[in-house]
Design a protein around this motif. Structure first.
Motif, PDB file in Angstrom:
ATOM      1  N   UNK A 189      21.959  -4.214 -22.015  1.00 21.32           N
ATOM      2  CA  UNK A 189      20.776  -3.978 -22.836  1.00 21.32           C
ATOM      3  C   UNK A 189      19.529  -4.077 -21.957  1.00 21.32           C
ATOM      4  N   UNK A 190      18.530  -3.246 -22.254  1.00 25.66           N
ATOM      5  CA  UNK A 190      17.319  -3.220 -21.441  1.00 25.66           C
ATOM      6  C   UNK A 190      16.505  -4.490 -21.654  1.00 25.66           C
ATOM      7  N   UNK A 191      15.784  -4.865 -20.613  1.00 21.69           N
ATOM      8  CA  UNK A 191      14.895  -6.034 -20.701  1.00 21.69           C
ATOM      9  C   UNK A 191      13.632  -5.760 -19.900  1.00 21.69           C
ATOM     10  N   UNK A 192      12.597  -6.490 -20.224  1.00 18.46           N
ATOM     11  CA  UNK A 192      11.305  -6.294 -19.570  1.00 18.46           C
ATOM     12  C   UNK A 192      11.387  -6.684 -18.094  1.00 18.46           C
ATOM     13  N   UNK A 193      10.713  -5.907 -17.259  1.00 18.78           N
ATOM     14  CA  UNK A 193      10.656  -6.193 -15.822  1.00 18.78           C
ATOM     15  C   UNK A 193       9.465  -7.119 -15.574  1.00 18.78           C
ATOM     16  N   UNK A 194       9.730  -8.245 -14.990  1.00 20.92           N
ATOM     17  CA  UNK A 194       8.670  -9.229 -14.750  1.00 20.92           C
ATOM     18  C   UNK A 194       8.025  -8.997 -13.381  1.00 20.92           C
ATOM     19  N   UNK A 195       6.732  -9.289 -13.292  1.00 20.34           N
ATOM     20  CA  UNK A 195       5.971  -9.250 -12.034  1.00 20.34           C
ATOM     21  C   UNK A 195       6.030  -7.886 -11.344  1.00 20.34           C
ATOM     22  N   UNK A 196       6.026  -6.816 -12.121  1.00 17.53           N
ATOM     23  CA  UNK A 196       6.015  -5.486 -11.504  1.00 17.53           C
ATOM     24  C   UNK A 196       4.606  -5.184 -10.987  1.00 17.53           C
ATOM     25  N   UNK A 197       4.521  -4.718  -9.749  1.00 13.90           N
ATOM     26  CA  UNK A 197       3.238  -4.448  -9.123  1.00 13.90           C
ATOM     27  C   UNK A 197       3.039  -2.945  -8.958  1.00 13.90           C
ATOM     28  N   UNK A 198       1.931  -2.444  -9.464  1.00 15.60           N
ATOM     29  CA  UNK A 198       1.518  -1.057  -9.236  1.00 15.60           C
ATOM     30  C   UNK A 198       0.646  -1.027  -7.986  1.00 15.60           C
ATOM     31  N   UNK A 199       0.977  -0.147  -7.058  1.00 14.64           N
ATOM     32  CA  UNK A 199       0.310  -0.099  -5.759  1.00 14.64           C
ATOM     33  C   UNK A 199      -0.629   1.090  -5.675  1.00 14.64           C
ATOM     34  N   UNK A 200      -1.827   0.851  -5.157  1.00 16.06           N
ATOM     35  CA  UNK A 200      -2.793   1.917  -4.862  1.00 16.06           C
ATOM     36  C   UNK A 200      -3.226   1.796  -3.406  1.00 16.06           C
ATOM     37  N   UNK A 201      -3.758   2.889  -2.858  1.00 15.27           N
ATOM     38  CA  UNK A 201      -4.131   2.936  -1.443  1.00 15.27           C
ATOM     39  C   UNK A 201      -5.544   3.477  -1.299  1.00 15.27           C
ATOM     40  N   UNK A 202      -6.284   2.922  -0.341  1.00 20.65           N
ATOM     41  CA  UNK A 202      -7.616   3.446  -0.032  1.00 20.65           C
ATOM     42  C   UNK A 202      -7.795   3.560   1.478  1.00 20.65           C
ATOM     43  N   UNK A 203      -8.636   4.490   1.860  1.00 20.68           N
ATOM     44  CA  UNK A 203      -9.012   4.678   3.260  1.00 20.68           C
ATOM     45  C   UNK A 203     -10.383   5.318   3.307  1.00 20.68           C
ATOM     46  N   UNK A 204     -11.041   5.277   4.481  1.00 17.15           N
ATOM     47  CA  UNK A 204     -12.415   5.772   4.529  1.00 17.15           C
ATOM     48  C   UNK A 204     -12.736   6.454   5.845  1.00 17.15           C
TER      49      UNK A 204
END
Length: 567
Positions: A189-204
């Motif tokens: 059975x499915x369960x919630x994923x804990x501490x999932x991190x969405x990653x973004x990137x920046x540069x200049x």
């Protein structure tokens, strides 16, 4: 002698019922024991989206399946696994399965999606948001068609269709004697994923000529979205936007390498994650730069923010704005330069501005620039789509094989042409070419500088794997490869992470999105019931015969004894 044998057997069976059980039951089990279940086929299935956003649940809430297969032609679908083909899929039949509390729904997708008629593709695109609009407890899966799975569907369809034209007795007999398929998933059975991190990137790319230089921000989200995360490849939305951002970074990094072409603008590039989930990566990035630090390019002189979204097809370009730019502002300058370049160098492109106010009452923002508009930063989104509601942005049909961007014919690919157009317009803003009297058809970037092959290769790479936000973690090859390419062109490349608040999470993802399903060839449940009745009747007859063995023997002997002649 026969009478004595009769008395012996009669006494033996009457006085020893366990002996009777031992003698007759093994024979019964040997005769009526069912054949072992045969594993007909094993295949991979991809579960419908399951997530929570702003406390609202979406998608299917169940992941376990162990039930008998049917098609929608069957009269009763309750607690059955309903199999559908995409070619015959309709929302009404899908809703019928949900209303009858089906055990599950499996939608079979064709192997060659590019061969699907465009009207079917468009119809399913428009149905995907409706399927996800509300939650359902019925597990919904998608599977890729193969010969064995198609055979299972055909046999199930034949069995389901024939029941509608038969009488009740015929249906009962057909149901009891027909072979069926038991569909079973191997996952939990499915369960919630804990501490999932969405990653973004920046540069200049830092400008030259002073400290308080204006900053131009270029943004594109890299994640994709569709009714099933493992089938969401996002060729146009937003593989095209990311590939254009990387191409712009490459082109302007070359110009900023030479002192003569090093401009007085800071260029900030941001590849955001969680774009399909209300732009969570952009929201956190703005909070980090505007609320939690004293030194940021976003706090200083921001000329404008240009968001790139769905730019891989079509001959239209729309600049979506929340507030029309004022004449004389940098935003107005970019608007006019885009119009000029489109008119002078790409007359086939129809450019326009689309004004839509930000509606904070909506659960989802329309475009990414609205995240910046909420923080009072001048921003807009460039797209070939006239509206954010069009289904191409959130569909599993947005793949490299199905997307129109992969079928541009002999002409220049739209992604390459649009990249040149945007690059020329930005260059005219940065170097102030219009005020210097440069003609509109002046090309800053030659044909050799803009590499269509590289743009196409980036989109091919991005669409080689699904990029749903639930599948791209901080260790994903998607993130590391994007980071590598940004680092090749830009300075100060860094990552930004966003995790959901544990007490009041803005988003929650769930696991068990990809599973293995087995189809076992079995007899239906009513066959077991009839078999049990037959066994009980047989044992009852045998018990009565044993208890009255003497009487039965006498009857049989009288029948078989030869008649004597009387004189």
């Amino acid at each position: 002698m026969f009478e004595e044998a009769s008395e012996v057997f009669d006494n033996m069976f009457k006085s020893s019922f366990p002996l009777t059980f031992i003698v007759f039951i093994p024979a019964v089990l040997i005769l009526v024991s069912p054949l072992p279940a045969e594993a007909a086929h094993e295949f991979t299935v991809y579960r419908m989206q399951q997530y929570d956003l702003q406390g609202q649940p979406y998608g299917t809430r169940n992941a376990i399946l162990n039930t008998e297969a049917r098609t929608v032609e069957a009269e009763v679908l309750s607690r059955r696994c309903v199999i559908m083909r995409l070619a015959e899929f309709s929302y009404e039949e899908y809703q019928k399965a949900l209303r009858q509390s089906a055990g599950a729904v499996v939608i079979i997708l064709p192997k060659n999606m590019s061969a699907m008629p465009q009207d079917i593709v468009q119809q399913f695109m428009e149905l995907e948001p409706e399927m996800l609009a509300t939650e359902t407890i019925v597990p919904v899966y998608f599977a890729m068609e193969d010969d064995e799975l198609l055979s299972i569907y055909t046999q199930t369809l034949t069995s389901s269709s024939s029941q509608g034209s038969l009488s009740a007795a015929e249906v009962l007999l057909h149901t009891a004697t027909a072979n069926g398929f038991q569909m079973v998933t191997s996952g939990a059975q499915s369960k919630a994923i804990s501490d999932w991190a969405i990653t973004s990137l920046e540069g200049r790319l830092a400008g030259v000529g002073g400290e308080d230089l204006p900053t131009i921000v270029v943004v594109a989200h890299y994640d994709s979205f569709g009714v099933a995360p493992w089938l969401s490849y996002g060729a146009d939305s937003n593989g095209s936007g990311v590939s254009m951002l990387l191409e712009l970074a490459r082109l302007f990094s070359k110009l900023y390498t030479y002192k003569r072409t090093h401009a007085g603008y800071n260029l900030l590039f941001f590849v955001s994650g969680g774009g399909k989930f209300n732009y969570q990566g952009t929201k956190r990035w703005l909070e980090d730069n505007l609320d939690h630090t004293d030194s940021s390019l976003l706090q200083d002189n921001v000329a404008f923010v240009l968001c790139l979204d769905t730019l891989g097809s079509g001959d239209n370009l729309h600049l979506h704005v929340s507030k029309p730019p004022k004449e004389g502002s940098p935003q107005y300058t970019l608007l006019k330069e885009l119009e000029l370049v489109a008119e002078s160098q790409y007359p086939e492109v129809k450019f326009s501005m689309v004004h839509k106010k930000i509606n904070l009452a909506d659960d989802m923002l329309a475009w990414e620039h609205e995240r910046f508009g909420i923080r009072r930063l001048p921003a807009f989104t460039l797209s070939h789509l006239p509206s954010h509601r069009l289904a191409q942005r959130v569909s599993i049909m947005d793949s490299r094989s199905v997307s129109p961007s992969s079928r541009h014919g002999a002409g220049e690919p739209p992604a390459g042409r649009n990249s040149k157009l945007v690059a020329e317009a930005l260059a005219r803003v940065i170097y102030n070419l219009t005020e210097k009297g440069a003609p509109g058809d002046l090309q800053i970037f030659t044909e050799q500088m803009v590499q269509d092959e590289q743009l196409s290769a980036v989109v091919d790479w991005l669409t080689a794997q699904p990029r749903a936000a639930q599948l791209v973690d901080k260790d994903s090859s998607v993130v590391s490869t994007l980071e590598y390419h940004l680092g090749h062109y830009l300075k100060d490349v860094k990552r930004h992470y966003v995790k959901a608040d544990k007490r009041d999470p803005e988003f929650v993802f769930y696991d068990q999105l990809k599973q293995t399903m087995n189809a076992y060839r079995v007899k239906p449940a009513i066959f077991d019931l009839l078999l049990a009745v037959c066994i009980a009747a047989y044992l009852g007859v045998m018990y009565l015969a044993i208890q009255n063995f003497g009487v039965l023997y006498g009857v049989v002997r009288r029948i078989t004894q030869p008649k004597t002649k009387t004189h």
